[in-house]
Write a protein that holds these residues in place. Sequence first.
Motif, PDB file in Angstrom:
ATOM      1  N   UNK A  10     -26.938 -14.926   5.794  1.00 49.84           N
ATOM      2  CA  UNK A  10     -26.090 -13.594   5.445  1.00 49.84           C
ATOM      3  C   UNK A  10     -26.288 -12.862   4.410  1.00 49.84           C
ATOM      4  N   UNK A  11     -25.480 -11.932   3.807  1.00 49.47           N
ATOM      5  CA  UNK A  11     -25.691 -11.204   2.798  1.00 49.47           C
ATOM      6  C   UNK A  11     -25.341 -11.611   1.499  1.00 49.47           C
ATOM      7  N   UNK A  38     -39.994 -18.729   6.163  1.00 48.81           N
ATOM      8  CA  UNK A  38     -39.433 -17.583   6.183  1.00 48.81           C
ATOM      9  C   UNK A  38     -40.437 -16.327   6.551  1.00 48.81           C
ATOM     10  N   UNK A  39     -39.897 -15.276   7.030  1.00 43.32           N
ATOM     11  CA  UNK A  39     -40.899 -14.205   7.109  1.00 43.32           C
ATOM     12  C   UNK A  39     -40.049 -12.860   6.935  1.00 43.32           C
ATOM     13  N   UNK A  90     -35.392 -11.850   0.449  1.00 43.33           N
ATOM     14  CA  UNK A  90     -35.050 -11.508   1.801  1.00 43.33           C
ATOM     15  C   UNK A  90     -35.976 -11.743   2.957  1.00 43.33           C
ATOM     16  N   UNK A  91     -35.640 -12.407   4.161  1.00 42.35           N
ATOM     17  CA  UNK A  91     -36.389 -12.660   5.076  1.00 42.35           C
ATOM     18  C   UNK A  91     -35.663 -13.300   6.212  1.00 42.35           C
ATOM     19  N   UNK A  92     -36.292 -13.627   7.341  1.00 38.67           N
ATOM     20  CA  UNK A  92     -35.680 -14.314   8.509  1.00 38.67           C
ATOM     21  C   UNK A  92     -36.223 -15.896   8.143  1.00 38.67           C
ATOM     22  N   UNK A  93     -35.256 -16.583   8.086  1.00 38.07           N
ATOM     23  CA  UNK A  93     -35.655 -18.154   7.614  1.00 38.07           C
ATOM     24  C   UNK A  93     -35.566 -18.872   8.922  1.00 38.07           C
ATOM     25  N   UNK A  94     -36.603 -19.422   9.165  1.00 38.95           N
ATOM     26  CA  UNK A  94     -36.706 -20.430  10.354  1.00 38.95           C
ATOM     27  C   UNK A  94     -36.621 -21.793  10.146  1.00 38.95           C
ATOM     28  N   UNK A  95     -35.784 -22.519  10.682  1.00 38.36           N
ATOM     29  CA  UNK A  95     -36.069 -24.183  10.657  1.00 38.36           C
ATOM     30  C   UNK A  95     -37.001 -24.770  11.680  1.00 38.36           C
ATOM     31  N   UNK A  96     -37.585 -25.766  11.125  1.00 35.92           N
ATOM     32  CA  UNK A  96     -38.816 -26.738  11.708  1.00 35.92           C
ATOM     33  C   UNK A  96     -38.306 -27.918  11.668  1.00 35.92           C
ATOM     34  N   UNK A  97     -38.634 -28.538  12.905  1.00 37.00           N
ATOM     35  CA  UNK A  97     -38.577 -30.142  12.719  1.00 37.00           C
ATOM     36  C   UNK A  97     -39.588 -30.507  13.499  1.00 37.00           C
ATOM     37  N   UNK A 117     -31.070 -14.480   9.266  1.00 33.74           N
ATOM     38  CA  UNK A 117     -31.343 -13.540   8.379  1.00 33.74           C
ATOM     39  C   UNK A 117     -30.825 -13.882   7.128  1.00 33.74           C
ATOM     40  N   UNK A 118     -31.411 -13.580   5.891  1.00 35.34           N
ATOM     41  CA  UNK A 118     -31.050 -13.859   4.447  1.00 35.34           C
ATOM     42  C   UNK A 118     -31.483 -12.426   4.041  1.00 35.34           C
ATOM     43  N   UNK A 119     -30.414 -11.728   3.637  1.00 37.70           N
ATOM     44  CA  UNK A 119     -30.585 -10.401   2.870  1.00 37.70           C
ATOM     45  C   UNK A 119     -29.881 -10.475   1.486  1.00 37.70           C
ATOM     46  N   UNK A 120     -30.928 -10.164   0.594  1.00 35.19           N
ATOM     47  CA  UNK A 120     -30.559 -10.425  -0.955  1.00 35.19           C
ATOM     48  C   UNK A 120     -30.643  -8.819  -1.437  1.00 35.19           C
TER      49      UNK A 120
END
Length: 122
Positions: A10-11, A38-39, A90-97, A117-120
């Motif tokens: 989120x924001x 994250x990207x 700020x980036x798109x955060x991806x989970x990996x397993x 999406x994480x927006x700061x």
Amino acid sequence: QVQLVESGGGLVQPGGSLRLSCAASGSIFRLYAMGWYRQAPGKQRELVATITNGGSTNYADSVRGRFTISRDNAKNTVYLQMNSLKPEDTAVYYCNAEVATVQAIIYPRDYWGQGTQVTVSS
């Protein structure tokens, strides 16, 4: 197969906190390492933090001391607690397993979430 469901993005304002969650579901035989990547716009995807099934953690230098990765094996879930957030987070955060499925017990492989999406920003 396997699905990773993310939540918590989120924001937030600079200096704020956010907790990301990622729950793995499906025909899981065993979960091994899990992590967050994250990207940011215009940048390569980078490792944020990883955690082994034994609990050993690894962090990117840019987040060490601010972020904490953890896991709940009973829930097949990995978390990323993000504190003191900065605009550069700020980036798109991806989970990996890394998952061994019931259908391929001997051949574990990486699975990815859709990204959140994480927006700061103030």
